[in-house]
Design an enzyme around this catalytic site. Structure first.
Site, PDB file in Angstrom:
ATOM      1  N   GLY A 123      43.333  50.828  45.526  1.00  0.00           N
ATOM      2  CA  GLY A 123      41.966  50.313  45.514  1.00  0.00           C
ATOM      3  C   GLY A 123      41.251  50.606  46.817  1.00  0.00           C
ATOM      4  CB  ALA A 153      46.187  54.595  43.891  1.00  0.00           C
ATOM      5  CG  ASP A 156      35.882  33.236  43.220  1.00  0.00           C
ATOM      6  OD1 ASP A 156      36.494  34.307  43.342  1.00  0.00           O
ATOM      7  OD2 ASP A 156      35.633  32.479  44.185  1.00  0.00           O
ATOM      8  N   GLY A 172      37.734  49.597  47.301  1.00  0.00           N
ATOM      9  CA  GLY A 172      36.446  48.919  47.199  1.00  0.00           C
ATOM     10  C   GLY A 172      36.028  48.387  48.552  1.00  0.00           C
ATOM     11  CB  SER A 173      33.711  45.688  49.603  1.00  0.00           C
ATOM     12  OG  SER A 173      34.380  44.591  49.013  1.00  0.00           O
ATOM     13  CD  GLU A 218      30.892  40.376  42.106  1.00  0.00           C
ATOM     14  OE1 GLU A 218      31.120  41.209  41.219  1.00  0.00           O
ATOM     15  OE2 GLU A 218      31.770  39.697  42.642  1.00  0.00           O
ATOM     16  N   GLY A 226      22.824  40.387  48.370  1.00  0.00           N
ATOM     17  CA  GLY A 226      24.184  40.881  48.169  1.00  0.00           C
ATOM     18  C   GLY A 226      25.242  39.792  48.188  1.00  0.00           C
ATOM     19  N   GLY A 286      39.320  47.240  50.397  1.00  0.00           N
ATOM     20  CA  GLY A 286      40.279  48.338  50.528  1.00  0.00           C
ATOM     21  C   GLY A 286      39.818  49.427  51.479  1.00  0.00           C
ATOM     22  CE  LYS A 328      38.246  32.963  46.239  1.00  0.00           C
ATOM     23  NZ  LYS A 328      36.806  33.089  46.582  1.00  0.00           N
TER      24      LYS A 328
END
Lengths: 435, 435
Positions: free
Chosen positions: B13, B46, B202, B15-16, B191, B188, B18, B206
């Site tokens: 990954g 990957a 979410d 993304g933001s 999402e 931002g 990774g 957690k």
């Protein structure tokens, strides 16, 4: 019924923290056994006087005055005696005998940490000390492990509960330092001899420990610039309050470039400073502690909780004990201290900060210009200047500076004191944690 | 020049989080090498699409779409793909191949944590996940290790930055939920599809992770009582503000006795609640996170910082990576998950809390008595009752209750809704963290 092997633990010291550690070990043994996968057996408690009064009711047969002998039969030694000797000798003996050590002794670590860590490293022993800084608050492990992949830029710590109680009381009630200290003593927040706390010595020891860990550098306690709170007045606190600040005794550990050589260095210092009310540290009330950490990637973090007290600090000791005991079960060593960065500790004169300076000046034309001139001469830029005229022909002038080196600021203050229109320099305080 | 052995790390990954992990590994390699005593070699990343745009400039030759093959050549696998599949299969493959795993995947842990921990335990592999809860804030390691000798009684967490930003904005500007969400999306913080955040999903994931760790009990995410913030109105927030409260979405993990059986149990729940302004959690602003922990010996502790963001979260990933890599150097396994306590997760009806209930009622004699009667009938004790008369012949009544079971409170509210003098039940909010 599972049969667990036992891990022998020797406790040195049964003061406010030690007696609670012993009590919790005896009361919560089963819970700890389940977590560790082995039984913790408290084999004895070494004290100076077997008959002294304790904070907890403990079996008399556990007590002994023969610490060296007790250590010989232990897998893990918990040192909570405080002070340098005989603690240092006993910890070294424990390490040499193959035991792991948990200590809450900040004075010992600040003075002889390098020696103790080297001794532990040599034989692969663990030396844990979560309880040495900020009582119950987990700060050593987060710095040592959670932030191990990050770069710590700065730590601002309220690490002495006594002085925070005193300063908070001055802030909320307008009390003088003497009165607030008297209340703190009465409530048990201050000791009979409060020098270690109000002189900033205790905070300096903790700053040494935090800085060594955060910057992977062995920081001698003598290199810490230390000022206590003895000079803080009710007028300063009140003036700070009106300007949107609160006075806090801060332990500051900072990574910075030496302004002379340009090389990477660190600054470790303890002094009372103005903290903006909006800063998370400003909300730390009473005898609580908090450590504010700025890391390169993680950004600002804060760890908050009880900074002292027998029971809360015992929690930190037991956390270390369980971590070490687990390693006895699963095998393998833990982490060792790292001083690979070996950064230079810069003298206070080379760090930059900003000041709030209160002057009593003559109330006459040209005074502001004369004062402004002094700042300009030393290359210190003035951010704010506020004048209040008193009746007696003098005026009070509060000057806030931009960032400048401590040396330039100290020179400015010295010159101001010699300037004819300045009747007196009433207060000089640094400002930290601008938000 | 010391020659270090290398430890091969595969990243899944980019993304933001990774992409920042990869960048920091490449940029700060030397610093990490000194801390670990071995060189971290990033052997590949990957991704689904090699040509996708990244947040960081990374060497193209590191990218691959063949995750299973990449894993085979790795000592440590960092999983930052998110989602359940293929993340679950790849993590299990990594563990089976003998690699240790670092993940930030809260959805995966909440849904399949028990399976993954069992797989890791079986082969003695490490599975670390500091980044899965509260971003950069070190909370997993403190709960898992620092507080291992203590008993955690309660956790109140602000663990979702999006909803905290929205609620904070409603509190400070008086905005409606819709407007505050629009601003969050624009900046931002939210999402395109905000359901996971504002629906509390979410936070519930957690909460599952925190409760499992804190109470040594495997907590299925389905057992978490979850309410999002979609019902929170500007009027509620304003009314809370006037009464000295702030509305926060809390993840609550609590140890308690089952009121029916008397046996030890736990409650895990997520809902918007009133928090007193004096509580440390009330000061958590914007998109920040904080976890407030009450432990038996340590007392109240709070951990505060950035709860999301690529760079801060990458700090938590690297902390886990360094800890695991050090173990590769010094040998020996680390800690494994413990579920020995195996406490029952109680349904929401059996927990006790207090409510703030706002009713629109007829403005006529006897109304207060009728309302008070409903509360008394259900055994719920009223602490405060405040009436404001509107012009239209109705009045607004705000009732604060003492602690009562959720079931009694729910029954009370249901009866109130059917009471003739009650025009409408305008708002029902729980109160948490009374100080």
């Amino acid at each position: 019924m599972i049969e667990y092997r036992s891990i022998r633990v020797a406790l040195l010291g049964a003061g406010s923290v030690g007696s609670q550690v012993a009590r919790l070990l005896l009361e919560h043994g089963d819970e700890l056994t389940a977590r560790i996968g082995a039984r913790i057996e408290l084999v004895g408690i070494a004290v100076r006087d077997v008959d002294a009064k304790r904070d907890a009711d403990l079996p008399r047969e556990l007590f002994t005055t023969d610490a060296p002998r007790l250590i010989l039969g232990a897998d893990i030694v918990i040192e909570l005696m405080g002070g340098i000797e005989p603690a240092r000798t006993l910890v070294l003996q424990a390490i040499a005998s193959g035991a792991d050590v948990v200590t809450g002794n900040k004075a010992l670590l600040a003075a002889h940490g390098a020696e103790l860590f080297a001794a532990a490293e040599q034989v692969g022993a663990q030396l844990s000390y979560e309880a040495a800084v900020a009582g119950a608050i987990p700060i050593i492990r987060p710095l040592r492990e959670s932030l191990a992949g990050d770069r710590i830029e700065r730590i601002l710590g309220i690490v002495n509960g006594t002085t925070n109680y005193i300063l908070d009381r001055m802030d909320t009630t307008g009390a003088s330092l003497e009165d607030a200290l008297a209340t703190a003593t009465e409530l048990g927040y201050a000791e009979a001899d409060p020098t270690a706390d109000i002189g900033g010595y205790d905070a300096a020891q903790k700053a040494t420990i935090l800085a060594s860990l955060a910057f992977h550098t062995s920081v001698p306690v003598e290199s810490v610039h230390r000022e206590g709170i003895t000079g803080v007045t009710a007028a300063q606190v009140e003036s700070a309050r009106r300007a949107g600040y609160v006075v806090k005794l801060l332990a500051i550990c900072e990574r910075l470039a030496d302004p002379e050589s340009g090389e990477a260095g660190i600054s470790v210092r303890v002094y009372p400073a103005l903290v903006p009310r909006e800063h998370p540290l400003a909300a730390v009330r009473g005898a609580n502690n908090a450590v504010f950490v700025e890391a390169s990637a993680a950004g600002p973090l804060m760890f908050y909780g009880a900074g002292a007290g027998g029971v809360p600090t015992a929690s930190a000791v037991l956390g270390d004990l369980v971590a070490i005991a687990r390693r006895h079960v699963v095998g393998g060593p833990g982490t060792s201290e790292s001083t690979h960065a070996d950064l230079a500790v810069l003298p206070i004169g080379r760090i930059t900060t900003s000041y709030s300076i209160t002057l009593e000046v003559s109330d006459e034309p040209g005074v502001l210009a004369a004062i402004a001139h002094v700042f300009a001469d030393h290359g210190v830029s003035v951010e704010t200047m506020q004048q209040t005229v008193a009746e007696s022909g003098t005026a009070t002038l509060v000057i806030g500076t931009h960032q400048a080196t401590e040396q330039a600021l100290a020179d400015t203050v010295a010159t101001l004191a010699d300037t004819p229109v300045v009747v007196s320099v009433a207060s000089v305080l640094r400002v930290e944690g601008a938000v």
